[in-house]
Design an enzyme around this catalytic site. Structure first.
Site, mmCIF file in Angstrom:
data_model
loop_
_atom_site.group_PDB
_atom_site.id
_atom_site.type_symbol
_atom_site.label_atom_id
_atom_site.label_comp_id
_atom_site.label_asym_id
_atom_site.label_seq_id
_atom_site.Cartn_x
_atom_site.Cartn_y
_atom_site.Cartn_z
ATOM 1 N N ILE A 1 0.825 -1.219 0.000
ATOM 2 C CA ILE A 1 0.000 0.000 0.000
ATOM 3 C C ILE A 1 0.855 1.262 0.000
ATOM 4 C CG2 ILE A 1 -0.390 0.281 2.505
ATOM 5 C CD1 ILE A 1 -2.935 0.740 -0.365
ATOM 6 N N SER B 1 12.216 1.020 6.767
ATOM 7 C CA SER B 1 11.808 -0.263 6.228
ATOM 8 C C SER B 1 12.887 -1.285 6.486
ATOM 9 C CB SER B 1 11.574 -0.095 4.724
ATOM 10 O OG SER B 1 11.535 -1.357 4.119
ATOM 11 N N ARG B 2 12.485 -2.536 6.649
ATOM 12 C CA ARG B 2 13.474 -3.592 6.829
ATOM 13 C C ARG B 2 14.096 -3.977 5.492
ATOM 14 N NH1 ARG B 2 9.490 -7.744 9.281
ATOM 15 N NH2 ARG B 2 8.599 -7.076 7.311
ATOM 16 N N LYS C 1 -5.545 1.822 7.781
ATOM 17 C CA LYS C 1 -6.631 1.029 8.342
ATOM 18 C C LYS C 1 -6.223 -0.437 8.409
ATOM 19 C CE LYS C 1 -8.209 -1.593 5.780
ATOM 20 N NZ LYS C 1 -7.771 -2.747 4.883
ATOM 21 N N ASP D 1 -10.113 -7.661 6.703
ATOM 22 C CA ASP D 1 -9.129 -6.674 6.236
ATOM 23 C C ASP D 1 -9.739 -5.823 5.112
ATOM 24 O OD1 ASP D 1 -6.185 -5.658 6.107
ATOM 25 O OD2 ASP D 1 -6.745 -6.135 4.050
HETATM 26 P P1 NAP Z 1 2.394 -5.601 3.259
HETATM 27 O O1 NAP Z 1 2.859 -5.156 1.916
HETATM 28 O O2 NAP Z 1 2.357 -7.042 3.551
HETATM 29 O O3 NAP Z 1 3.248 -4.963 4.424
HETATM 30 C C1 NAP Z 1 3.581 -3.608 4.511
HETATM 31 C C2 NAP Z 1 4.982 -3.479 5.080
HETATM 32 O O4 NAP Z 1 4.941 -3.572 6.487
HETATM 33 C C3 NAP Z 1 5.939 -4.580 4.670
HETATM 34 O O5 NAP Z 1 6.459 -4.345 3.397
HETATM 35 C C4 NAP Z 1 6.982 -4.457 5.741
HETATM 36 O O6 NAP Z 1 7.792 -3.394 5.378
HETATM 37 C C5 NAP Z 1 6.197 -4.010 6.955
HETATM 38 N N1 NAP Z 1 6.002 -5.121 7.878
HETATM 39 C C6 NAP Z 1 5.274 -6.226 7.694
HETATM 40 N N2 NAP Z 1 5.319 -7.001 8.808
HETATM 41 C C7 NAP Z 1 6.080 -6.370 9.684
HETATM 42 C C8 NAP Z 1 6.520 -6.653 11.002
HETATM 43 N N3 NAP Z 1 6.123 -7.758 11.624
HETATM 44 N N4 NAP Z 1 7.296 -5.754 11.632
HETATM 45 C C9 NAP Z 1 7.681 -4.626 11.017
HETATM 46 N N5 NAP Z 1 7.308 -4.307 9.753
HETATM 47 C C10 NAP Z 1 6.520 -5.170 9.110
HETATM 48 O O7 NAP Z 1 0.969 -4.994 3.594
HETATM 49 P P2 NAP Z 1 0.087 -3.929 2.818
HETATM 50 O O8 NAP Z 1 -0.791 -4.624 1.859
HETATM 51 O O9 NAP Z 1 0.896 -2.779 2.354
HETATM 52 O O10 NAP Z 1 -0.866 -3.499 4.035
HETATM 53 C C11 NAP Z 1 -0.425 -2.682 5.090
HETATM 54 C C12 NAP Z 1 -1.634 -2.022 5.719
HETATM 55 O O11 NAP Z 1 -2.294 -1.257 4.712
HETATM 56 C C13 NAP Z 1 -2.669 -3.028 6.257
HETATM 57 O O12 NAP Z 1 -3.195 -2.571 7.464
HETATM 58 C C14 NAP Z 1 -3.734 -3.059 5.170
HETATM 59 O O13 NAP Z 1 -5.015 -3.344 5.691
HETATM 60 C C15 NAP Z 1 -3.660 -1.638 4.647
HETATM 61 N N6 NAP Z 1 -4.139 -1.500 3.265
HETATM 62 C C16 NAP Z 1 -3.715 -2.410 2.295
HETATM 63 C C17 NAP Z 1 -4.227 -2.305 1.014
HETATM 64 C C18 NAP Z 1 -3.806 -3.257 -0.090
HETATM 65 O O14 NAP Z 1 -4.395 -3.218 -1.181
HETATM 66 N N7 NAP Z 1 -2.817 -4.122 0.098
HETATM 67 C C19 NAP Z 1 -5.148 -1.293 0.703
HETATM 68 C C20 NAP Z 1 -5.492 -0.373 1.675
HETATM 69 C C21 NAP Z 1 -4.975 -0.503 2.953
HETATM 70 P P3 NAP Z 1 9.351 -3.477 5.357
HETATM 71 O O15 NAP Z 1 9.716 -4.831 4.780
HETATM 72 O O16 NAP Z 1 9.622 -2.305 4.514
HETATM 73 O O17 NAP Z 1 9.837 -3.325 6.740
#
Ligand code: NAP
Length: 302
Positions: free
Chosen positions: A11, A33-34, A87, A165
């Site tokens: 996101i 970011s990691r 969110k 989610d």
């Molecule tokens: P994602 O790509 O799986 O994770 C986002 C980033 O969070 C990862 O790249 C990682 O970043 C970091 N992360 C993950 N687990 C972690 C941990 N245990 N400790 C520290 N950092 C961690 O997820 P996403 O889809 O972007 O979703 C993130 C949020 O945005 C969620 O709450 C989701 O509901 C919301 N969201 C998602 C979407 C969608 O379409 N995917 C749409 C709207 C909102 P680093 O590797 O850079 O550290």
């Protein structure tokens, strides 16, 4: 204002980075970011180092999944930074209340964002429904988890919320547009045999409001909300970007797009020294986990 993005995942890359680049209010001054990076933006591997070394950055936007997010939000607030939360704003209601209290005591702004509330026709739907009696409402939120969350196992882990989610996006719209609040009466949660979170959920609220959430929709995707009133049937489709009244397209479009509007609002909140932490959508999800009947269904693999 200078801002840092934390958690450079799906996101952050899809929405936050382009919205910030186009914003007159914000400069993306650092990332934390990691593994991920944004070209041309200083990148920190450790959050404490970012907070200590970059006193020029007053706002932290957290794009992590909900479970790890609380710890980052707490450290940011303790370091006197304003905080913007993706969110859902937390993995539990208690941690959201705790963050709200911490922000108030620290004198910083906190904003629990609900991007779907900023979809093009949500404001028009809210204003059309204002003051009306709703006789029935139904949410159909059926999408393909493999397409929208490829390989993201955390969505099925404890705190990942499973189908809620995306489902919480529908609930964020519902709680925004309904003229009177409703609460959950019963729920049926379909949980894959090898997972913790539900892949499907049927919800029944007071006032004839129901929801069908499903993550196994392989064909056309559905993000629809129908609301029936004495004045007619309002239907929001495409996640809130399309609105019809008795089948005829209607409603002014809100300009700007979901994420640009979230960032514009964050600028206003910080400027005014205010916070916004509406937890109504998360409350419905918590109720579903408390009240829901669990049915075990086929195992799920990405
Ligand atoms: P994602 O790509 O799986 O994770 C986002 C980033 O969070 C990862 O790249 C990682 O970043 C970091 N992360 C993950 N687990 C972690 C941990 N245990 N400790 C520290 N950092 C961690 O997820 P996403 O889809 O972007 O979703 C993130 C949020 O945005 C969620 O709450 C989701 O509901 C919301 N969201 C998602 C979407 C969608 O379409 N995917 C749409 C709207 C909102 P680093 O590797 O850079 O550290």
């Amino acid at each position: 204002m200078k801002l840092a993005l934390v958690g450079i995942g799906k996101i952050a890359q899809d929405q936050h980075v382009p919205s910030l680049a186009a914003s007159p209010d914000w400069e993306l001054a650092a990332t934390c970011s990691r593994a991920g990076e944004v070209a041309g933006v200083p990148s920190y591997r450790g959050f404490d180092a970012l907070l200590a070394e970059r006193e020029d950055i007053k706002v932290i936007s957290l794009c992590l999944p909900p479970v790890p997010r609380f710890d980052y939000a707490q450290r940011a607030i303790e370091a006197g930074r304003h905080v913007m939360l993706e969110k859902p704003p937390g993995a539990t209601l208690s941690e959201c209340h705790a963050l709200e209290d911490m922000a108030r005591e620290a004198g910083v702004s906190i904003y629990a964002t609900w991007h779907s509330r900023e979809a093009g026709k949500v404001a028009a739907a809210k204003s059309w429904l204002a003051g009306q009696k709703v006789s029935r409402a139904h949410i159909t939120w059926r999408e393909d988890v493999r397409r929208w969350h490829p390989g993201q196992d955390w969505v099925f882990d404890p705190g990942g919320m499973g189908v809620f989610d995306p489902g919480i996006n529908a609930l964020s719209i519902l709680t925004e547009i309904l003229p009177s609040p409703v609460h959950l009466k019963s729920a049926r949660l379909e949980v894959p045999a090898n997972r913790q979170g539900p892949i499907g959920a049927d919800l029944t609220f007071t006032d004839n409001v129901t929801a069908d959430l499903d993550w196994r929709q392989a064909g056309p995707q559905s993000w629809d909300i129908e609301v029936e009133t004495a004045r007619g049937l309002l239907k929001l489709s495409d996640g809130g970007d399309t609105m019809t009244l008795d089948g005829v397209e209607a409603g002014e479009v809100s300009e700007g797009g979901e994420y640009p509007r979230l960032y514009a609002k964050m600028a206003l909140l910080v400027g005014a020294g205010k916070s916004e932490m509406d937890l109504a959508p998360l409350r419905h999800v918590a109720d579903a986990f408390m009240l829901g009947e669990r049915v075990i269904v086929d195992p799920f693999e990405f």
